[in-house]
Design a protein around this motif. Structure first.
Motif, short mmCIF file in Angstrom:
data_model
loop_
_atom_site.label_atom_id
_atom_site.label_comp_id
_atom_site.label_asym_id
_atom_site.label_seq_id
_atom_site.Cartn_x
_atom_site.Cartn_y
_atom_site.Cartn_z
N PHE A 23 0.84 -1.20 0.00
CA PHE A 23 0.00 0.00 0.00
C PHE A 23 0.88 1.24 0.00
O PHE A 23 1.97 1.26 0.57
N CYS A 24 0.40 2.26 -0.65
CA CYS A 24 1.14 3.52 -0.77
C CYS A 24 1.28 4.19 0.59
O CYS A 24 0.29 4.36 1.32
N GLY A 25 2.49 4.59 0.92
CA GLY A 25 2.73 5.28 2.18
C GLY A 25 2.25 6.72 2.18
O GLY A 25 2.16 7.34 3.23
N ARG A 26 1.93 7.24 0.99
CA ARG A 26 1.47 8.63 0.89
C ARG A 26 -0.05 8.73 1.03
O ARG A 26 -0.56 9.57 1.76
N CYS A 27 -0.78 7.85 0.31
CA CYS A 27 -2.24 7.99 0.31
C CYS A 27 -2.97 6.73 0.76
O CYS A 27 -4.18 6.76 0.98
N GLY A 28 -2.25 5.60 0.90
CA GLY A 28 -2.87 4.38 1.39
C GLY A 28 -3.49 3.49 0.33
O GLY A 28 -3.97 2.41 0.64
N HIS A 29 -3.44 3.91 -0.92
CA HIS A 29 -4.02 3.12 -2.00
C HIS A 29 -3.12 1.90 -2.29
O HIS A 29 -1.92 1.94 -2.08
N GLU A 30 -3.71 0.80 -2.76
CA GLU A 30 -2.93 -0.38 -3.10
C GLU A 30 -2.00 -0.07 -4.28
O GLU A 30 -2.41 0.56 -5.26
N THR A 31 -0.75 -0.52 -4.18
CA THR A 31 0.24 -0.24 -5.23
C THR A 31 0.18 -1.29 -6.34
O THR A 31 -0.41 -2.36 -6.18
N GLU A 32 0.82 -0.96 -7.46
CA GLU A 32 0.91 -1.85 -8.61
C GLU A 32 2.37 -1.95 -9.04
O GLU A 32 3.18 -1.07 -8.75
N HIS A 33 2.70 -3.01 -9.77
CA HIS A 33 4.05 -3.18 -10.28
C HIS A 33 4.26 -2.28 -11.50
O HIS A 33 3.42 -2.21 -12.39
N SER A 34 5.39 -1.59 -11.52
CA SER A 34 5.75 -0.81 -12.69
C SER A 34 5.98 -1.74 -13.86
O SER A 34 6.48 -2.87 -13.70
N GLU A 35 5.67 -1.29 -15.05
CA GLU A 35 5.89 -2.09 -16.26
C GLU A 35 7.22 -1.76 -16.93
O GLU A 35 7.56 -2.38 -17.94
N VAL A 36 7.96 -0.80 -16.38
CA VAL A 36 9.20 -0.37 -17.04
C VAL A 36 10.45 -0.51 -16.17
O VAL A 36 11.57 -0.45 -16.68
N GLU A 37 10.28 -0.69 -14.85
CA GLU A 37 11.44 -0.76 -13.97
C GLU A 37 11.06 -1.46 -12.67
O GLU A 37 9.89 -1.71 -12.40
N ARG A 38 12.07 -1.77 -11.86
CA ARG A 38 11.83 -2.38 -10.56
C ARG A 38 11.31 -1.30 -9.61
O ARG A 38 12.08 -0.57 -8.98
N ALA A 39 10.01 -1.18 -9.55
CA ALA A 39 9.38 -0.17 -8.72
C ALA A 39 7.92 -0.56 -8.50
O ALA A 39 7.33 -1.31 -9.28
N LEU A 40 7.36 -0.03 -7.43
CA LEU A 40 5.93 -0.13 -7.18
C LEU A 40 5.36 1.27 -7.34
O LEU A 40 5.95 2.25 -6.88
#
Length: 277
Positions: free
Chosen positions: A119-136
Motif C-alpha cells: 500500500f502507498c505510504g502517501r495515500c494508502g491506495h494499493e500499489t501496482e508493479h511498474s511495467e518499465v522498472e523495478r518499482a511499485l
C-alpha cells in the motif's frame, strides 16, 4: 564473502514481461520462512513444476541461465522434500553452495520490500508493479516506490596488534563480531563509524579508512566496512543494551566466524593475516 560467486553471475535487472516456466525456481516465503531443501552444501529450492495449483509468481532475477520467482506462500504452497526455514537456519544448516546462498539472501531482501509496500505510504491506495522498472507505483497519487537499501557500517577498531571484537547482547551467536550500526540521516559513513564506536564501546577513533562493501539481504542493508585506530584511551565501556561482551584480541588469537560469507569475517581474517595494519 557471500556475493563472491564467480564464475556464477547474478542478473538483477527487472523484466516485466517474464512469465514463470515449469523449470523456473520459486522462492516461497511464508511469514519470514523460506521453502528450502537439500543436504549440507547442496541447498536447493523447488521449481514451478514441483508445486501444484495456481498462484501468483513475481519475477526476481536470473542466476546464470536460471530464472527465479517470488511466491508469498499460504498453507497450500508445499513441495515434497522441502520445508520452511528461516534465513539464519538456511545459512548455518545448508552452508552452501555460495551462489544459491547469495540468491536467497537477495530474494529475501526483495521479498520484504514487496511485502512492506503493498500500500502507498502517501495515500494508502494499493500499489501496482511498474511495467518499465523495478518499482511499485500508486495508481491514485502517482507515488513511485523503489527498493530500499539501508546503509550500515562494520568497524574494525585497531590498537597496534589488537582488534576490538564484540558479542551482541540479544542474539543467539557464539562467535565474535565487530562494532556495527546503521547510518543516520544527515550523517556521513565516516561520522557513523566514529559515533557507533563511541556509543557501543566508549572509544574515540581516528584514521578512518574504507575497506570493502557487501549487500546483506537478511537485514535489508548495504554494509560498508571500515578500519580505524584508537585515539587515546583503550578502555572498553560497553553499551549493555547492544553488547554483552567487548574484548581486545591479538592477531594470532582471532578465530573468525562459522563461515566466510560475511564482511565481518573477511575483515577479521584480513587483520589476522597481516593485510591490515
Amino acid at each position: 564473502m557471500i556475493q563472491d560467486i564467480r564464475p556464477h553471475k547474478l542478473y538483477n535487472q527487472y523484466q516485466a514481461d517474464k512469465v514463470c516456466q515449469p523449470d523456473d525456481v520459486l522462492i516461497c516465503i511464508k511469514d519470514k520462512a523460506i521453502l528450502a531443501g537439500g543436504a549440507e552444501h547442496q541447498l536447493q529450492f523447488p521449481k514451478r513444476k514441483e508445486i501444484a495449483g495456481d498462484f501468483a509468481c513475481q519475477y526476481l532475477f536470473s542466476l546464470d541461465e536460471q530464472d527465479y520467482y517470488l511466491v508469498f506462500a499460504g498453507e497450500e504452497i508445499k513441495a515434497e522434500g522441502y520445508r520452511y526455514e528461516t534465513l539464519r537456519d538456511i545459512r548455518y544448516q545448508y552452508k552452501g553452495p555460495r551462489h544459491l546462498m547469495y540468491a536467497v539472501y537477495t530474494a529475501y531482501h526483495l521479498a520484504m520490500w514487496y511485502r512492506d509496500n503493498r500500500f502507498c505510504g502517501r495515500c494508502g491506495h494499493e500499489t501496482e508493479h511498474s511495467e518499465v522498472e523495478r518499482a511499485l507505483v500508486c495508481p491514485d497519487c502517482s507515488n513511485v516506490i523503489y527498493p530500499r537499501l539501508i546503509p550500515a557500517v562494520i568497524v574494525g577498531v585497531i590498537d597496534g596488534d589488537r582488534i576490538l571484537l564484540t558479542k551482541y547482547a540479544n542474539r543467539k551467536m557464539s562467535f565474535y563480531a565487530l562494532v556495527a550500526g546503521f547510518t543516520e540521516i544527515g550523517e556521513t559513513l565516516e561520522e557513523c563509524v566514529a559515533r557507533e564506536v563511541m556509543e557501543e564501546v566508549g572509544i574515540k577513533v581516528k584514521n578512518i579508512r574504507y575497506y570493502k562493501s557487501q549487500p546483506w539481504g537478511s537485514a535489508l542493508d548495504i554494509l560498508t566496512g571500515f578500519f580505524c585506530e584508537v585515539d587515546g584511551d583503550t578502555t572498553i565501556r560497553l553499551e549493555e543494551d547492544e553488547l554483552k561482551e567487548g574484548v581486545w584480541v591479538k592477531r594470532e588469537d582471532i578465530e573468525g566466524q562459522a563461515d566466510d560469507f560475511s564482511l565481518t569475517h573477511a575483515m577479521m581474517m584480513a587483520f589476522k593475516e597481516g593485510k591490515i595494519n
